[in-house]
Design a protein around this motif. Sequence first.
Motif, PDB file in Angstrom:
ATOM      1  N   SER A 143      21.120  25.234  47.553  1.00  0.00           N
ATOM      2  CA  SER A 143      19.856  24.649  48.037  1.00  0.00           C
ATOM      3  C   SER A 143      18.661  25.559  47.810  1.00  0.00           C
ATOM      4  O   SER A 143      17.612  25.373  48.431  1.00  0.00           O
ATOM      5  CB  SER A 143      19.977  24.336  49.541  1.00  0.00           C
ATOM      6  OG  SER A 143      20.152  25.533  50.284  1.00  0.00           O
ATOM      7  N   TRP A 144      18.785  26.510  46.916  1.00  0.00           N
ATOM      8  CA  TRP A 144      17.749  27.530  46.674  1.00  0.00           C
ATOM      9  C   TRP A 144      16.946  27.117  45.448  1.00  0.00           C
ATOM     10  O   TRP A 144      17.403  27.268  44.314  1.00  0.00           O
ATOM     11  CB  TRP A 144      18.426  28.869  46.452  1.00  0.00           C
ATOM     12  CG  TRP A 144      17.534  30.066  46.468  1.00  0.00           C
ATOM     13  CD1 TRP A 144      16.190  30.114  46.311  1.00  0.00           C
ATOM     14  CD2 TRP A 144      17.969  31.424  46.653  1.00  0.00           C
ATOM     15  NE1 TRP A 144      15.742  31.400  46.380  1.00  0.00           N
ATOM     16  CE2 TRP A 144      16.806  32.223  46.599  1.00  0.00           C
ATOM     17  CE3 TRP A 144      19.208  32.026  46.854  1.00  0.00           C
ATOM     18  CZ2 TRP A 144      16.870  33.624  46.729  1.00  0.00           C
ATOM     19  CZ3 TRP A 144      19.266  33.402  46.988  1.00  0.00           C
ATOM     20  CH2 TRP A 144      18.113  34.194  46.928  1.00  0.00           C
ATOM     21  N   PRO A 145      15.733  26.605  45.627  1.00  0.00           N
ATOM     22  CA  PRO A 145      14.995  26.040  44.487  1.00  0.00           C
ATOM     23  C   PRO A 145      14.799  27.013  43.329  1.00  0.00           C
ATOM     24  O   PRO A 145      14.978  26.629  42.161  1.00  0.00           O
ATOM     25  CB  PRO A 145      13.657  25.631  45.115  1.00  0.00           C
ATOM     26  CG  PRO A 145      13.994  25.330  46.532  1.00  0.00           C
ATOM     27  CD  PRO A 145      15.034  26.355  46.914  1.00  0.00           C
ATOM     28  N   GLU A 146      14.432  28.255  43.621  1.00  0.00           N
ATOM     29  CA  GLU A 146      14.147  29.205  42.546  1.00  0.00           C
ATOM     30  C   GLU A 146      15.385  29.593  41.746  1.00  0.00           C
ATOM     31  O   GLU A 146      15.262  30.149  40.640  1.00  0.00           O
ATOM     32  CB  GLU A 146      13.490  30.474  43.113  1.00  0.00           C
ATOM     33  CG  GLU A 146      12.038  30.313  43.514  1.00  0.00           C
ATOM     34  CD  GLU A 146      11.854  29.604  44.844  1.00  0.00           C
ATOM     35  OE1 GLU A 146      10.708  29.259  45.180  1.00  0.00           O
ATOM     36  OE2 GLU A 146      12.872  29.396  45.559  1.00  0.00           O
ATOM     37  N   ARG A 147      16.575  29.294  42.281  1.00  0.00           N
ATOM     38  CA  ARG A 147      17.802  29.700  41.585  1.00  0.00           C
ATOM     39  C   ARG A 147      18.692  28.496  41.259  1.00  0.00           C
ATOM     40  O   ARG A 147      19.877  28.646  40.975  1.00  0.00           O
ATOM     41  CB  ARG A 147      18.558  30.734  42.414  1.00  0.00           C
ATOM     42  CG  ARG A 147      17.707  31.979  42.656  1.00  0.00           C
ATOM     43  CD  ARG A 147      18.436  33.076  43.366  1.00  0.00           C
ATOM     44  NE  ARG A 147      19.420  33.720  42.508  1.00  0.00           N
ATOM     45  CZ  ARG A 147      20.105  34.806  42.871  1.00  0.00           C
ATOM     46  NH1 ARG A 147      19.900  35.357  44.054  1.00  0.00           N
ATOM     47  NH2 ARG A 147      20.996  35.340  42.056  1.00  0.00           N
ATOM     48  N   ARG A 207      18.004  28.907  54.305  1.00  0.00           N
ATOM     49  CA  ARG A 207      16.674  28.312  54.289  1.00  0.00           C
ATOM     50  C   ARG A 207      15.693  29.323  53.682  1.00  0.00           C
ATOM     51  O   ARG A 207      15.759  30.516  53.982  1.00  0.00           O
ATOM     52  CB  ARG A 207      16.234  27.939  55.701  1.00  0.00           C
ATOM     53  CG  ARG A 207      17.026  26.793  56.320  1.00  0.00           C
ATOM     54  CD  ARG A 207      17.017  25.564  55.463  1.00  0.00           C
ATOM     55  NE  ARG A 207      17.525  24.375  56.157  1.00  0.00           N
ATOM     56  CZ  ARG A 207      17.974  23.296  55.544  1.00  0.00           C
ATOM     57  NH1 ARG A 207      18.021  23.259  54.214  1.00  0.00           N
ATOM     58  NH2 ARG A 207      18.391  22.257  56.240  1.00  0.00           N
ATOM     59  N   GLN A 208      14.820  28.827  52.824  1.00  0.00           N
ATOM     60  CA  GLN A 208      13.896  29.689  52.100  1.00  0.00           C
ATOM     61  C   GLN A 208      12.459  29.433  52.541  1.00  0.00           C
ATOM     62  O   GLN A 208      12.045  28.274  52.686  1.00  0.00           O
ATOM     63  CB  GLN A 208      14.011  29.431  50.590  1.00  0.00           C
ATOM     64  CG  GLN A 208      15.380  29.716  50.003  1.00  0.00           C
ATOM     65  CD  GLN A 208      15.759  31.180  50.051  1.00  0.00           C
ATOM     66  OE1 GLN A 208      14.896  32.046  49.854  1.00  0.00           O
ATOM     67  NE2 GLN A 208      17.021  31.471  50.299  1.00  0.00           N
ATOM     68  N   ASP A 209      11.712  30.512  52.740  1.00  0.00           N
ATOM     69  CA  ASP A 209      10.288  30.382  53.053  1.00  0.00           C
ATOM     70  C   ASP A 209       9.575  29.661  51.916  1.00  0.00           C
ATOM     71  O   ASP A 209       9.888  29.859  50.738  1.00  0.00           O
ATOM     72  CB  ASP A 209       9.656  31.758  53.255  1.00  0.00           C
ATOM     73  CG  ASP A 209      10.174  32.465  54.502  1.00  0.00           C
ATOM     74  OD1 ASP A 209      10.674  31.760  55.397  1.00  0.00           O
ATOM     75  OD2 ASP A 209      10.077  33.709  54.555  1.00  0.00           O
ATOM     76  N   GLY A 210       8.637  28.822  52.281  1.00  0.00           N
ATOM     77  CA  GLY A 210       7.867  28.110  51.272  1.00  0.00           C
ATOM     78  C   GLY A 210       8.461  26.791  50.849  1.00  0.00           C
ATOM     79  O   GLY A 210       7.894  26.099  49.995  1.00  0.00           O
ATOM     80  N   HIS A 211       9.595  26.430  51.436  1.00  0.00           N
ATOM     81  CA  HIS A 211      10.246  25.159  51.110  1.00  0.00           C
ATOM     82  C   HIS A 211      10.660  24.480  52.409  1.00  0.00           C
ATOM     83  O   HIS A 211      11.141  25.127  53.334  1.00  0.00           O
ATOM     84  CB  HIS A 211      11.473  25.377  50.233  1.00  0.00           C
ATOM     85  CG  HIS A 211      11.179  26.036  48.925  1.00  0.00           C
ATOM     86  ND1 HIS A 211      10.665  25.361  47.850  1.00  0.00           N
ATOM     87  CD2 HIS A 211      11.312  27.332  48.540  1.00  0.00           C
ATOM     88  CE1 HIS A 211      10.498  26.197  46.839  1.00  0.00           C
ATOM     89  NE2 HIS A 211      10.888  27.402  47.228  1.00  0.00           N
ATOM     90  N   THR A 212      10.496  23.174  52.467  1.00  0.00           N
ATOM     91  CA  THR A 212      10.925  22.451  53.664  1.00  0.00           C
ATOM     92  C   THR A 212      12.430  22.286  53.661  1.00  0.00           C
ATOM     93  O   THR A 212      13.066  22.232  52.587  1.00  0.00           O
ATOM     94  CB  THR A 212      10.272  21.065  53.727  1.00  0.00           C
ATOM     95  OG1 THR A 212      10.772  20.269  52.634  1.00  0.00           O
ATOM     96  CG2 THR A 212       8.751  21.158  53.650  1.00  0.00           C
ATOM     97  N   PRO A 213      13.044  22.213  54.844  1.00  0.00           N
ATOM     98  CA  PRO A 213      14.479  21.922  54.883  1.00  0.00           C
ATOM     99  C   PRO A 213      14.825  20.636  54.143  1.00  0.00           C
ATOM    100  O   PRO A 213      15.867  20.566  53.477  1.00  0.00           O
ATOM    101  CB  PRO A 213      14.768  21.801  56.379  1.00  0.00           C
ATOM    102  CG  PRO A 213      13.726  22.650  57.033  1.00  0.00           C
ATOM    103  CD  PRO A 213      12.496  22.477  56.186  1.00  0.00           C
TER     104      PRO A 213
END
Length: 265
Positions: free
Chosen positions: A80-84, A114-120
């Motif tokens: 669920s990690w957008p950048e990866r 959960r990553q900062d800058g992205h909504t759950p």
Amino acid sequence: MTYSVNCSILLTELPLLQRPAAAKAAGFDAVEFWWPFASSVPGDAELTRFERAVTDAGVQLTALNFSAGDMPAGDRGLVSWPERSSEFKDNIDVVAGIGGRLGCAFFNALYGNRQDGHTPESQDELAVINLAAAAAGVARIGGTVLLEPLSGAPHYPLRTAGDALRVISRVTGATGAGNIKLLADFYHLAVNGEDVAAVTEKHAPDFGHIQIADNPGRGAPGTGELPLGEWIARSRQLGYAGYIALEYKEPAETAFDWALHQRAS
């Protein structure tokens, strides 16, 4: 009882590639690993060394994690990690290749923090896409993707069996993927306050894989207070027929004393 030794958390006094042989010498015929490489797409030589370590030891690889990032630094998966996300997708073919060559059919896809800058919500939507891709990738070799609740990871959103099963249901409903199962780690579930006996009664048919450690301390069976034997026996009665993975922390010299006592009795 058919046990599998997790060689990423046990026998750590030895170099990684010596651990399958050490597990065999201790009397076990099966091993599993977290992702055993620094890169999500290792080179051919690295892959060959790892696979030979398993085959030369004469053990079966029963489960393997997808690349999960830097676990010692706190990463807990790329799903669920957008950048990866692209890195996770590149990893799928590598995982399926290892599984196909070694006859491994179960693959743990850690969901990710959960990553900062992205909504759950956006991370969960991405997870559906990536889990579906993983399921399709390992389906080619008859594989199953595992989804695991974790403890001790404050930014990891899957803490209960219900959390993971809701994700699985969402992926299945959206894509039709039928080869995603719950990884029931009895230690993590218990630490998170789950009623493991109740989960087993209700969801044993949904278990794709079982891992165990005792609590407190994440030590070997019998070092804590969890009724692991009861939970395992009930899971078997309700139809779970897979391996029981040993995923605990214990020095190599005493790591399997409990199993020797069990065999002696």
